[in-house]
Design an enzyme around this catalytic site. Structure first.
Site, PDB file in Angstrom:
ATOM      1  N   ARG A 153      50.555 -32.558 140.115  1.00 49.42           N
ATOM      2  CA  ARG A 153      51.220 -32.259 138.846  1.00 49.42           C
ATOM      3  C   ARG A 153      51.055 -30.784 138.518  1.00 49.42           C
ATOM      4  NH1 ARG A 153      47.471 -35.091 134.062  1.00 49.42           N
ATOM      5  NH2 ARG A 153      45.896 -33.475 133.979  1.00 49.42           N
ATOM      6  N   CYS A 158      56.856 -23.215 138.168  1.00 45.46           N
ATOM      7  CA  CYS A 158      56.736 -21.790 137.893  1.00 45.46           C
ATOM      8  C   CYS A 158      57.381 -21.517 136.540  1.00 45.46           C
ATOM      9  CB  CYS A 158      57.440 -20.988 138.982  1.00 45.46           C
ATOM     10  SG  CYS A 158      57.782 -19.300 138.470  1.00 45.46           S
ATOM     11  N   ASN A 199      51.610 -29.756 128.694  1.00 46.05           N
ATOM     12  CA  ASN A 199      50.283 -30.371 128.646  1.00 46.05           C
ATOM     13  C   ASN A 199      49.251 -29.419 129.250  1.00 46.05           C
ATOM     14  OD1 ASN A 199      48.742 -33.036 128.208  1.00 46.05           O
ATOM     15  ND2 ASN A 199      48.141 -32.459 130.286  1.00 46.05           N
ATOM     16  N   GLU A 200      48.212 -29.129 128.499  1.00 47.13           N
ATOM     17  CA  GLU A 200      47.097 -28.292 128.978  1.00 47.13           C
ATOM     18  C   GLU A 200      47.600 -27.086 129.783  1.00 47.13           C
ATOM     19  OE1 GLU A 200      44.032 -30.712 130.802  1.00 47.13           O
ATOM     20  OE2 GLU A 200      43.274 -31.246 128.826  1.00 47.13           O
ATOM     21  N   CYS A 250      51.139 -17.746 139.005  1.00 46.82           N
ATOM     22  CA  CYS A 250      52.105 -17.870 140.107  1.00 46.82           C
ATOM     23  C   CYS A 250      52.413 -16.480 140.680  1.00 46.82           C
ATOM     24  CB  CYS A 250      53.382 -18.519 139.570  1.00 46.82           C
ATOM     25  SG  CYS A 250      54.713 -18.574 140.762  1.00 46.82           S
ATOM     26  N   CYS A 263      55.122 -15.830 142.773  1.00 50.83           N
ATOM     27  CA  CYS A 263      56.467 -15.808 143.364  1.00 50.83           C
ATOM     28  C   CYS A 263      57.137 -14.467 143.049  1.00 50.83           C
ATOM     29  CB  CYS A 263      57.293 -16.975 142.819  1.00 50.83           C
ATOM     30  SG  CYS A 263      57.893 -16.689 141.152  1.00 50.83           S
ATOM     31  N   CYS A 282      57.703 -13.852 139.354  1.00 53.45           N
ATOM     32  CA  CYS A 282      56.486 -13.584 138.580  1.00 53.45           C
ATOM     33  C   CYS A 282      55.923 -12.210 138.931  1.00 53.45           C
ATOM     34  CB  CYS A 282      55.461 -14.693 138.800  1.00 53.45           C
ATOM     35  SG  CYS A 282      56.013 -16.259 138.068  1.00 53.45           S
ATOM     36  N   GLU A 309      43.386 -35.325 122.765  1.00 52.06           N
ATOM     37  CA  GLU A 309      42.813 -36.276 123.723  1.00 52.06           C
ATOM     38  C   GLU A 309      41.324 -36.354 123.422  1.00 52.06           C
ATOM     39  OE1 GLU A 309      43.700 -35.345 127.804  1.00 52.06           O
ATOM     40  OE2 GLU A 309      45.787 -34.912 127.353  1.00 52.06           O
ATOM     41  N   TRP A 327      39.136 -37.750 140.324  1.00 48.42           N
ATOM     42  CA  TRP A 327      39.039 -36.763 141.405  1.00 48.42           C
ATOM     43  C   TRP A 327      37.576 -36.429 141.676  1.00 48.42           C
ATOM     44  CZ3 TRP A 327      42.047 -36.406 137.102  1.00 48.42           C
ATOM     45  CH2 TRP A 327      41.472 -35.755 136.018  1.00 48.42           C
TER      46      TRP A 327
HETATM   47  C1  GLA Z   1      43.365 -33.853 130.645  1.00 43.60           C
HETATM   48  C2  GLA Z   1      44.846 -34.098 130.704  1.00 43.60           C
HETATM   49  C3  GLA Z   1      45.212 -35.551 130.761  1.00 43.60           C
HETATM   50  C4  GLA Z   1      44.300 -36.282 131.677  1.00 43.60           C
HETATM   51  C5  GLA Z   1      42.906 -36.102 131.177  1.00 43.60           C
HETATM   52  C6  GLA Z   1      41.883 -36.946 131.895  1.00 43.60           C
HETATM   53  O1  GLA Z   1      42.839 -33.668 129.414  1.00 43.60           O
HETATM   54  O2  GLA Z   1      45.556 -33.483 129.654  1.00 43.60           O
HETATM   55  O3  GLA Z   1      46.534 -35.652 131.192  1.00 43.60           O
HETATM   56  O4  GLA Z   1      44.462 -35.811 132.970  1.00 43.60           O
HETATM   57  O5  GLA Z   1      42.569 -34.763 131.319  1.00 43.60           O
HETATM   58  O6  GLA Z   1      41.801 -36.666 133.218  1.00 43.60           O
HETATM   59 ZN    ZN Z   2      56.555 -17.837 139.668  1.00 46.99          ZN
END
Ligand code: GLA
Ligand code: ZN
Length: 647
Positions: free
Chosen positions: A103, A107, A141-142, A148, A150, A153, A300, A309
């Site tokens: 995930r 870019c 997200n986060e 990058c 490329c 960039c 979260e 992981w």
């Molecule tokens: C992060 C991400 C979530 C998930 C959690 C737990 O905070 O934003 O999508 O991956 O970690 O692993």
């Molecule tokens: Zn790039």
């Protein structure tokens, strides 16, 4: 206080949806966050949009009175997109596209990706713009800084530098490019750091600019998404969920144009048993509130054992789910969204536990969550009250970047330094803000500026004015080391602050892991990492070294400057030193401290016009007995007491 959950309807058979919505409503869930990874289900093929499922689930929730946070799903473009537009994939430091299939591979500058991003956001936002149950949008997200490499960039980086320096001569001067024949003679030679050398081998000036650019580029990306959302929804609050990671953004700049901060909060599951480890997330929470100096959200929140992981961690012990959420609330998080409703049965994160286990039988953790939901209702009068602080700790993004580029000595970490000071303030029961080094210092009786390594003229001036006007300032080792080009300042440390501290370093010794000692008020403290060997120069000596060729020389000094005082702490010490030192400093400037409590008992306050809300949190896994203001307390592990005191 409002409790929510992160929910992934696309990962569950629709037969569960209604049952889940019903159970959430019964439990007291008020908010659900949806769709941050759902692009391939929303647009399975280019321009083929499938929103019916999202309409259905949103309707199910809203019928139950649950509000919705919708996310732009741009963290995970579908595989067809990467296939059709290969430049949408990030490029690594070897100049090749990175492997996809996990995930976050997009870019932020790929024209095709940005175009598809505009389309999917437009589809989503225009569809739900009039749904009054959608109370906020989360961007991506986060997000990390854009690392990058490329061609797009690289060009972005070159343009950034061209705009900043105008001429190559000026850039060569700033970086000191005569070293190792690094001078640029043409803009085409200017590139981000490529290859796999350790960070410390690259030019520090270039590296700092690269980090600045990478962070600024993520801000640009956020601005772009923000404009897409605002086009249809000018009034709905927009955020992004952030956290601390290696390639982190410039938090303060990133959130400038967003409406509120949200943080992903995963406090310790297994508490360290030694007294030196600082496990409290109070630091992270105060940092997040300090970004905009306003209350924030947890997007979260820890709900169970972590893993996936890495091997699985221990599960949450009794009290943690409730206690950690209430701790976040105590520090200003009025909405807390738990990650996640149910543990995934498929995909890489199947062992990162949610509130409900794989069995789908609500168990011990869920029961505790249910209690949290009912307690949250009882605390609704506290929401929106303010966390008022008399002390501030300054955080400087450039310093963070620069110290990461050139580690100073074994065991020395910038955030760890800030944490030690924060821990001491917490131990004294003094509310503390962690704020950007360029924020206003008005209203603070004590300002701590640990390791202010990069010097910004504005900040140095503001600190001078603050002390002149009667403030108490604490400066430490590695302050005033560098200018804004990331070049060393040619003066005795702490260089630009020397007039305030009076004392200066004749020499320093980066002792790393080695343990030495210093003495303050007849008490001996362990020190490590660093020793600035000070010349007191007429200032008051607060602590002196006990070892080596500098035994007897000053380690900590205090100087009167203008109407205020500037302390200089030239070494890194054990936890107890900071606690003792801050107690003396606070008392000296008339800021009330609570009596010393067992380690891990955290007392903080929020307040509104009429009431002070006092939170007493047992952030340990042991039952604790103590007395505070002549009242006896027995608190279970992770128990939170909330007291209302009329003003
Ligand atoms: C992060 C991400 C979530 C998930 C959690 C737990 O905070 O934003 O999508 O991956 O970690 O692993
Ligand atoms: Zn790039």
């Amino acid at each position: 206080m409002r409790i929510g959950v992160d929910y992934y309807p696309e990962q569950w058979n629709p037969q569960f949806w209604q049952e889940d919505a019903d159970r959430m409503a019964e439990t007291g869930v008020k908010v659900v966050r949806l769709a941050e990874f759902a692009w391939s289900v929303l647009e399975p093929r280019q321009d083929q949009f499938e929103f019916d499922w999202l309409d259905t689930i949103i309707r199910m929730f809203t019928e139950k009175g649950i509000q919705i946070v919708l996310c732009t799903p741009t963290n995970c473009p579908p595989l067809w997109l990467y296939e059709a537009y290969p430049d949408a994939v990030q490029t690594g430091t070897d100049g090749n596209p990175i492997a996809i299939g996990v995930r976050g591979h997009r870019c932020y500058r790929s024209p095709a990706f940005l175009q598809r991003m505009e389309i999917i956001i437009d589809q989503m936002v225009s569809r739900y713009k009039d749904n009054s149950h959608v109370i906020a949008w989360q961007i991506d997200n986060e997000l990390e800084a854009n690392f990058c490499r490329c061609p797009n960039c690289q060009e972005g980086f070159r343009n950034y530098l061209q705009e900043k320096y105008q001429t190559l001569e000026e850039m060569n001067r700033c970086y000191g490019n005569t070293v190792w024949s690094g001078s640029y003679s043409d803009w085409s030679q200017v590139k981000p750091p490529m290859g796999s050398y350790a960070k410390g081998w690259y030019n520090p000036g270039l590296m700092l600019d690269y980090h600045r650019f990478a962070a600024a580029d993520t801000e640009r990306f956020v601005q772009h998404q923000l404009a897409c959302i605002r086009k249809h929804c000018p009034d709905i609050p927009v955020t992004t969920n952030t956290w601390f990671c290696e390639n982190h953004v410039d938090f303060h700049k990133l959130f400038r144009s967003l409406d509120f901060v949200s943080y992903d909060n995963y406090p310790a599951l297994r508490l360290p048993q030694d007294a030196e480890s600082l496990h409290s997330h109070a630091f992270h929470l105060d940092f997040m509130r300090g970004i905009k100096r306003q209350n924030f959200w947890i997007m979260e929140q820890l709900s169970g054992g972590m893993g996936s992981w890495s091997p699985m961690s221990q599960t949450t012990s009794p009290g943690m789910i409730k206690g950690y959420a209430l701790q976040a609330f105590a520090h200003g998080a009025d909405t807390i969204v738990h990650f996640r409703w149910r543990t995934a049965v498929q995909g890489a994160e199947m062992f990162w536990h949610g509130l409900i286990d794989h069995s789908n039988i609500p168990g011990r953790r869920f029961e505790e969550f249910t209690e949290l939901c009912s307690q949250a209702e009882a605390l609704s009068d506290i929401a929106n009250s303010a966390y008022v602080s008399r002390a501030a700790i300054l955080y400087d993004t450039d310093t963070d970047f620069a110290l990461n580029i050139q580690p100073q000595t074994d065991g020395f970490h910038y955030l760890q330094q800030l944490k030690l000071w924060h821990d001491a303030c917490l131990h004294c029961g003094v509310n503390t803000d962690i704020i950007s080094a360029d924020a206003s210092l008005e209203g603070y009786s004590v300002v701590i500026a640990p390791a202010l390594y990069i010097t910004h003229p504005g900040t140095a001036e503001a600190l001078h004015a603050y002390v002149q006007g009667g403030g108490t300032l604490i400066l430490t080792l590695r302050s005033g080391v560098k200018d804004a080009c990331n070049s060393c300042i040619m003066d005795a440390l702490p260089t630009v602050y020397r007039d305030m501290t009076g004392a200066y370093a004749e020499e320093y010794n980066p002792i790393g892991w080695e343990q030495q000692y210093m003495e303050m008020d007849g008490k001996t403290y362990r020190i490590s990492q660093w020793c600035d060997i000070l010349r007191a120069n007429g200032t008051k000596v607060i602590a002196s070294y006990q070892d080596g060729f500098y035994a007897g020389k000053p380690a900590v000094t205090k100087n009167a400057y203008g109407k205020g005082y500037a302390y200089y702490v030239g070494t890194a010490a054990e936890r107890q030193f900071y606690q003792d030192f801050m107690r003396t400093v606070f008392t000296g400037c008339g800021t009330d401290c609570i009596e010393p409590l067992p380690l891990g008992i955290e007392v903080t306050t929020r307040e509104d016009e009429n009431t002070i809300f006092r939170f007493i949190f047992n952030n340990t896994d042991k039952t604790q007995h103590f007395s505070l203001n002549d009242k006896e307390y027995t608190m279970q592990p992770f128990e939170m007491a909330v007291e209302r005191i009329a003003k």
